[in-house]
Structures are given as structure tokens and as C-alpha cells.
Design a protein around this motif. Sequence first.
Motif, PDB file in Angstrom:
ATOM      1  N   TYR A  32     -28.904   8.965   7.178  1.00  0.00           N
ATOM      2  CA  TYR A  32     -28.150   7.801   6.751  1.00  0.00           C
ATOM      3  C   TYR A  32     -28.891   7.265   5.518  1.00  0.00           C
ATOM      4  O   TYR A  32     -30.113   7.148   5.528  1.00  0.00           O
ATOM      5  N   LEU A  33     -28.144   6.939   4.473  1.00  0.00           N
ATOM      6  CA  LEU A  33     -28.749   6.525   3.209  1.00  0.00           C
ATOM      7  C   LEU A  33     -28.195   5.187   2.771  1.00  0.00           C
ATOM      8  O   LEU A  33     -27.005   4.907   2.975  1.00  0.00           O
ATOM      9  N   PHE A  34     -29.034   4.395   2.161  1.00  0.00           N
ATOM     10  CA  PHE A  34     -28.680   3.014   1.804  1.00  0.00           C
ATOM     11  C   PHE A  34     -29.162   2.708   0.391  1.00  0.00           C
ATOM     12  O   PHE A  34     -30.216   3.201  -0.042  1.00  0.00           O
ATOM     13  N   TRP A  35     -28.417   1.877  -0.300  1.00  0.00           N
ATOM     14  CA  TRP A  35     -28.888   1.231  -1.522  1.00  0.00           C
ATOM     15  C   TRP A  35     -28.836  -0.280  -1.302  1.00  0.00           C
ATOM     16  O   TRP A  35     -27.814  -0.830  -0.890  1.00  0.00           O
ATOM     17  N   TYR A  36     -29.984  -0.912  -1.609  1.00  0.00           N
ATOM     18  CA  TYR A  36     -30.087  -2.366  -1.551  1.00  0.00           C
ATOM     19  C   TYR A  36     -30.363  -2.894  -2.951  1.00  0.00           C
ATOM     20  O   TYR A  36     -30.993  -2.223  -3.773  1.00  0.00           O
ATOM     21  N   ASP A  85     -26.019  -7.591 -13.453  1.00  0.00           N
ATOM     22  CA  ASP A  85     -26.554  -6.464 -12.667  1.00  0.00           C
ATOM     23  C   ASP A  85     -28.071  -6.356 -12.773  1.00  0.00           C
ATOM     24  O   ASP A  85     -28.686  -5.544 -12.063  1.00  0.00           O
ATOM     25  N   ALA A  86     -28.672  -7.129 -13.644  1.00  0.00           N
ATOM     26  CA  ALA A  86     -30.127  -7.085 -13.787  1.00  0.00           C
ATOM     27  C   ALA A  86     -30.776  -7.499 -12.475  1.00  0.00           C
ATOM     28  O   ALA A  86     -30.577  -8.622 -11.995  1.00  0.00           O
ATOM     29  N   ALA A  87     -31.528  -6.578 -11.890  1.00  0.00           N
ATOM     30  CA  ALA A  87     -32.110  -6.785 -10.562  1.00  0.00           C
ATOM     31  C   ALA A  87     -32.986  -5.581 -10.252  1.00  0.00           C
ATOM     32  O   ALA A  87     -33.102  -4.655 -11.046  1.00  0.00           O
ATOM     33  N   GLU A  88     -33.568  -5.594  -9.060  1.00  0.00           N
ATOM     34  CA  GLU A  88     -34.306  -4.423  -8.595  1.00  0.00           C
ATOM     35  C   GLU A  88     -33.474  -3.741  -7.508  1.00  0.00           C
ATOM     36  O   GLU A  88     -32.906  -4.414  -6.640  1.00  0.00           O
ATOM     37  N   TYR A  89     -33.444  -2.424  -7.555  1.00  0.00           N
ATOM     38  CA  TYR A  89     -32.612  -1.642  -6.651  1.00  0.00           C
ATOM     39  C   TYR A  89     -33.489  -0.716  -5.813  1.00  0.00           C
ATOM     40  O   TYR A  89     -34.369  -0.036  -6.349  1.00  0.00           O
ATOM     41  N   PHE A  90     -33.220  -0.706  -4.528  1.00  0.00           N
ATOM     42  CA  PHE A  90     -34.010   0.089  -3.590  1.00  0.00           C
ATOM     43  C   PHE A  90     -33.106   1.079  -2.856  1.00  0.00           C
ATOM     44  O   PHE A  90     -32.068   0.701  -2.317  1.00  0.00           O
ATOM     45  N   CYS A  91     -33.547   2.321  -2.837  1.00  0.00           N
ATOM     46  CA  CYS A  91     -32.899   3.354  -2.039  1.00  0.00           C
ATOM     47  C   CYS A  91     -33.669   3.491  -0.734  1.00  0.00           C
ATOM     48  O   CYS A  91     -34.899   3.327  -0.721  1.00  0.00           O
ATOM     49  N   ALA A  92     -32.974   3.763   0.367  1.00  0.00           N
ATOM     50  CA  ALA A  92     -33.648   3.874   1.657  1.00  0.00           C
ATOM     51  C   ALA A  92     -32.967   4.942   2.509  1.00  0.00           C
ATOM     52  O   ALA A  92     -31.765   5.173   2.395  1.00  0.00           O
ATOM     53  N   VAL A  93     -33.758   5.577   3.365  1.00  0.00           N
ATOM     54  CA  VAL A  93     -33.249   6.590   4.298  1.00  0.00           C
ATOM     55  C   VAL A  93     -33.640   6.185   5.703  1.00  0.00           C
ATOM     56  O   VAL A  93     -34.716   5.617   5.925  1.00  0.00           O
ATOM     57  N   SER A  94     -32.755   6.437   6.651  1.00  0.00           N
ATOM     58  CA  SER A  94     -33.060   6.072   8.024  1.00  0.00           C
ATOM     59  C   SER A  94     -34.126   7.009   8.585  1.00  0.00           C
ATOM     60  O   SER A  94     -34.166   8.190   8.258  1.00  0.00           O
ATOM     61  N   GLU A  95     -34.951   6.469   9.435  1.00  0.00           N
ATOM     62  CA  GLU A  95     -36.075   7.223   9.993  1.00  0.00           C
ATOM     63  C   GLU A  95     -35.640   7.903  11.286  1.00  0.00           C
ATOM     64  O   GLU A  95     -35.121   7.248  12.184  1.00  0.00           O
ATOM     65  N   TYR A  96     -35.853   9.205  11.352  1.00  0.00           N
ATOM     66  CA  TYR A  96     -35.579   9.938  12.571  1.00  0.00           C
ATOM     67  C   TYR A  96     -36.890  10.311  13.234  1.00  0.00           C
ATOM     68  O   TYR A  96     -37.923  10.392  12.606  1.00  0.00           O
ATOM     69  N   GLY A  97     -36.791  10.587  14.496  1.00  0.00           N
ATOM     70  CA  GLY A  97     -37.994  10.943  15.230  1.00  0.00           C
ATOM     71  C   GLY A  97     -38.732   9.692  15.642  1.00  0.00           C
ATOM     72  O   GLY A  97     -38.460   8.598  15.167  1.00  0.00           O
ATOM     73  N   GLY A  98     -39.669   9.831  16.512  1.00  0.00           N
ATOM     74  CA  GLY A  98     -40.424   8.672  16.961  1.00  0.00           C
ATOM     75  C   GLY A  98     -39.495   7.646  17.570  1.00  0.00           C
ATOM     76  O   GLY A  98     -38.646   7.971  18.390  1.00  0.00           O
ATOM     77  N   SER A  99     -39.616   6.447  17.152  1.00  0.00           N
ATOM     78  CA  SER A  99     -38.800   5.386  17.720  1.00  0.00           C
ATOM     79  C   SER A  99     -37.460   5.251  17.030  1.00  0.00           C
ATOM     80  O   SER A  99     -36.613   4.496  17.472  1.00  0.00           O
ATOM     81  N   GLN A 100     -37.270   5.971  15.923  1.00  0.00           N
ATOM     82  CA  GLN A 100     -35.986   5.975  15.225  1.00  0.00           C
ATOM     83  C   GLN A 100     -35.478   4.581  14.924  1.00  0.00           C
ATOM     84  O   GLN A 100     -34.287   4.311  15.064  1.00  0.00           O
TER      85      GLN A 100
END
Lengths: 115, 114
Positions: A32-36, A85-100
Motif C-alpha cells: 500500500y503506497l501513500f503520498w502526504y 503547491d509549495a510544500a513538503e511531500y512525503f511518500c510512504a509504504v505500509s509495513e508488512y511483517g512484524g506487527s504490520q
Amino acid sequence: AQSVTQLGSHVSVSEGALVLLRCNYSSSVPPYLFWYVQYPNQGLQLLLKYTSAATLVKGINGFEAEFKKSETSFHLTKPSAHMSDAAEYFCAVSEYGGSQGNLIFGKGTKLSVKP
Amino acid sequence: DAGVIQSPRHEVTEMGQEVTLRCKPISGHDYLFWYRQTMMRGLELLIYFNNNVPIDDSGMPEDRFSAKMPNASFSTLKIQPSEPRDSAVYFCASRTGLLSDTQYFGPGTRLTVL
């Protein structure tokens, strides 16, 4: 283990120009992928997310991102940049394994928009 | 819903003092996360809870930091004693039990330790 790489800590574009912010991920399972987005002095706000439905995801404020499994990429684009649109943008991926439970965030890309 | 609520929004304290940051997650969310953001280190996960139970605290810097979640609607992050290097913006976020769901962030607490 999952990871996210955002190419370019700073990107500068002119108003009206194409915005392209790059994100590559590593994951051994479909992610699962996210942009914030984070505006100055504010918290992070979701722009869009990919959850294994359509590979082209549309988000708020005219942004969209395309999931490309073969390239392990999830780049963020907008056809025409606005000053707001001037801002900081973060990409993120969901963590699998462990506690997920968690998201793995990239280091962020600061977008500047020139008039 | 009011979203994730954090208090205070700004905190200025002197080195050695105890600092307590507070967070109220969105009602019905099973997960709660504490992050720290600095210019040097970016966004760091400190600890997160599932159903009020700490799951991963490997990001907590040292014993001076502690976090609790006594019930589903309240969490605290405490720093005792505080040091200037703890100056940062601290974010709380919450999420439902679904891994695909969005993490919703609070507005943050800007901590300055003099």
C-alpha cells in the motif's frame, strides 16, 4: 524490509509547469503506497493512496500518481503547478511483517514554485 | 469528527524540566503513533500503540522518553528531564485497524527546550 526512496530533497518548478516528484519503494509483497503533503507549520495531510485497485490514483488538488510494479515506483505528478503547491511531500509504504502497523516514510521532497 | 487533537500546540521549557505532550486520537481508531520531526533527522517514528498496547518503541531515543495510552481516547508522551536536543515538532497520528487505511495526523506540538 520495506523502504522508500524519494529522489531529490528539493524540487523547484515555475508556476504552470509540470510537477514530478519521484518515489521508489522496495517491498516483497504488494504494497500500500501513500503520498502526504505538509504545508509550513502544519501536520501531514493525505494527498492520495494506492491500495491495489486502479494503478493510476487521483488525489486532492489535481495531483495523481501511478503505481508501476515493474519499476517499483509511485511518482507524484500534477500537470500545472500553482503557488499554493509549495510544500513538503512525503511518500510512504505500509509495513508488512512484524506487527504490520506502521508506515515507512521517505525523507521528503520540498517543492518550491516560482512565479 | 474533530480529527486528531494535540496539546499544547507550543511548549517552551528550560533544560531539565519535565514535558508532557498529549494526544486524543480519532474515535474508533485502533492505532496511535508518535512521531518527531526535525530539520536534521526528518520525520521519525518514536512509538506506536495498537488497542492501547505499545507495539514498537524502538524509535524512542532513550530512557528520558516515555509514552502511555491509558485508554482508547488519550495518550501522553513524556520527556524527563528535557534537553535542548529534544527541541522538535512532535506529531501524533491515528488509524483504524486496516493497514490500507489512512494515518491521520494531528497539528503537532512545537517543543523548544532552552
